[in-house]
Design a protein around this motif. Structure first.
Motif, PDB file in Angstrom:
ATOM      1  N   ASP A  32       0.827  -1.201   0.000  1.00  8.80           N
ATOM      2  CA  ASP A  32       0.000   0.000   0.000  1.00  8.80           C
ATOM      3  C   ASP A  32       0.863   1.253   0.000  1.00  8.80           C
ATOM      4  N   ARG A  33       1.795   1.331   0.932  1.00 10.70           N
ATOM      5  CA  ARG A  33       2.643   2.530   1.023  1.00 10.70           C
ATOM      6  C   ARG A  33       3.553   2.655  -0.199  1.00 10.70           C
ATOM      7  N   SER A  83       3.123   1.557  -3.199  1.00  4.35           N
ATOM      8  CA  SER A  83       2.355   1.965  -4.366  1.00  4.35           C
ATOM      9  C   SER A  83       2.098   3.469  -4.356  1.00  4.35           C
ATOM     10  N   ARG A  84       1.794   4.018  -3.186  1.00  7.30           N
ATOM     11  CA  ARG A  84       1.551   5.464  -3.079  1.00  7.30           C
ATOM     12  C   ARG A  84       2.823   6.276  -3.321  1.00  7.30           C
ATOM     13  N   TRP A 140      -6.585  -8.646   7.418  1.00  9.23           N
ATOM     14  CA  TRP A 140      -6.823  -7.944   6.152  1.00  9.23           C
ATOM     15  C   TRP A 140      -7.969  -8.591   5.373  1.00  9.23           C
ATOM     16  N   TYR A 197     -11.493  -6.898   4.293  1.00  5.12           N
ATOM     17  CA  TYR A 197     -11.771  -6.763   2.854  1.00  5.12           C
ATOM     18  C   TYR A 197     -13.116  -7.379   2.473  1.00  5.12           C
ATOM     19  N   ASN A 215      -5.624  -4.294  -1.852  1.00 10.20           N
ATOM     20  CA  ASN A 215      -5.240  -2.881  -1.866  1.00 10.20           C
ATOM     21  C   ASN A 215      -5.608  -2.178  -3.164  1.00 10.20           C
TER      22      ASN A 215
END
Length: 396
Positions: free
Chosen positions: A245-246, A248-249, A313, A317, A380
């Motif tokens: 997640d991080r 990708s950002r 997770w 989800y 994600n």
């Protein structure tokens, strides 16, 4: 010997009835006392496995197994352990008592080798006890573990089969070019092994260096500064799936990004099947059984990905409360039909044959299977981005 991990070595397993001389043949082939030898039936009670360099074969794993004809309740357990070895065998050697000849149990094993499309040789042992040696067979070799007759021929024949099995594959080198810069994002947290990095990261790093890429390693919180400090845009960012997640950002959209686990999904098994399995994550309902399986047996830590993070997770989800079961190491259920989904690790500690077996077992039970990296990317919302570097490699 230290340059090839066991999961990347050709696995050669020796099978046969009790007292056919399997252990004696293994010791003769390796020129070591790998297995205990005795006239007592059933001396080998558990598979014996050893990674070694064996000329002219190269880096291999040699496995000696209990007799396939063992009897009684304990014998059945030993036979089951032998069947487990079949799952990860690349080349099989059936050791037969040459003086007695092939039995129904031997022929059943040969039939199983053929059904699995497993390359095999039949070693007719104890030729020193045979007055008149029969004519050679296509897949048969007459030898004596006692005198050494035929052992070199067996090794040469195995060497030919090893070369056929050693089709060179790539983890990542086919996705980049010589001179490219690649960033590896490696979290160092409580679960990270002290003083080293985990096997998929090691293997990826070494392959990139072998192909003359420049490799930069950093932790997730350092990625933005690392990218900003480069004069040339990196060709690829590869991250540990937990930081998807991080990462990708923090990775600009024009820089390709994927994970070690996604790369190993392609390297070890059927990528397409695992991608399809990811769709089941959103369909899970209360009480659905989910198997989370790992190929290694590391000590569980606080915040362990398999037993703590992934279940949390997945529940968040799908918005439901599935029931989770866990396996590790060589343990994998024979019956999968009770499960709604199998979530597997990247399989860095398992060879390709074992990973293919597990995927085929899930497919035969009509149970979807996904691996950690693909599941995390799906949850994600970045699976398409994580797959893009793999799916577009032919355009490079």
């Amino acid at each position: 010997m230290n340059t090839t991990v066991s999961a990347e070595r050709v696995h050669i397993a020796f099978f046969g009835r009790r007292n056919a001389g399997k252990s004696s043949v293994v010791n003769a082939v390796t020129n070591q006392r790998i297995s205990v030898v005795s006239d007592t039936l059933g001396t080998t009670t558990d598979p014996v496995q050893k990674a070694m360099e064996l000329l002219p074969l190269g880096p291999v794993v040699i496995i000696d197994t209990p007799g396939f004809d063992d009897e009684g309740a304990l014998g059945e357990l030993r036979v089951e352990r032998t069947r487990e070895v079949l799952r990860k065998t690349d080349i099989a050697v059936l050791v037969v008592d040459g003086a007695a000849g092939l039995t129904d149990a031997d022929n059943a094993l040969i039939a199983e080798f053929k059904e699995r499309r497993l390359p095999y040789l039949v070693a007719f042992n104890k030729v020193d006890l045979i007055q008149e040696k029969p004519a050679p067979r296509d897949s048969g070799i007459y030898l004596s573990a006692l005198t050494g007759e035929g052992i070199e021929e067996l090794k040469a024949r195995l060497g030919d089969l090893v070369q056929q099995e050693n089709q060179e594959k790539r983890i990542v080198a086919d996705l980049v070019r010589e001179g490219d810069t690649v960033i590896l994002v490696i979290p160092i947290d409580a679960a990270a092994p002290k003083g080293r990095i985990i096997l998929p990261q090691q293997q990826t790093l070494r392959e990139l260096l072998d192909y003359h890429c420049s490799v930069i390693c950093c932790q997730p919180e350092e990625l933005s500064a690392t990218v900003a400090g480069l004069h040339k845009k990196p060709a690829l960012v590869i991250t540990d799936s937990q930081a998807f997640d991080r990462v990708s950002r923090d990775t600009p959209d024009d820089i390709p990004m994927t994970s070690f686990s996604v790369l190993f999904a392609r390297y070890k098994g059927s990528l397409d099947g695992l991608i399809r399995g990811a769709d089941t994550l959103a369909q899970l309902r209360d009480g659905d059984k989910v198997l989370i399986s790992e190929g290694c047996t590391h000590r569980r830590q606080c915040g362990d990905i398999g037993t703590v993070k992934l279940p949390a997770w997945i529940k968040a989800y799908c918005g439901a409360e599935p029931e989770f079961s866990f396996t590790s190491g060589g343990s994998f259920p024979a019956k999968l039909s009770d499960y709604r989904l199998v979530v597997h690790c990247g399989g860095c500690m398992l060879n390709e044959k074992e990973m293919q077996y597990r995927q085929q077992a899930a497919k035969a039970a009509d149970v979807p299977m996904v691996n950690y990296g693909i599941a995390i990317a799906k949850m994600n919302g970045i699976l398409d981005r994580a797959l893009k570097p793999l799916l577009k490699k032919d355009e490079r």
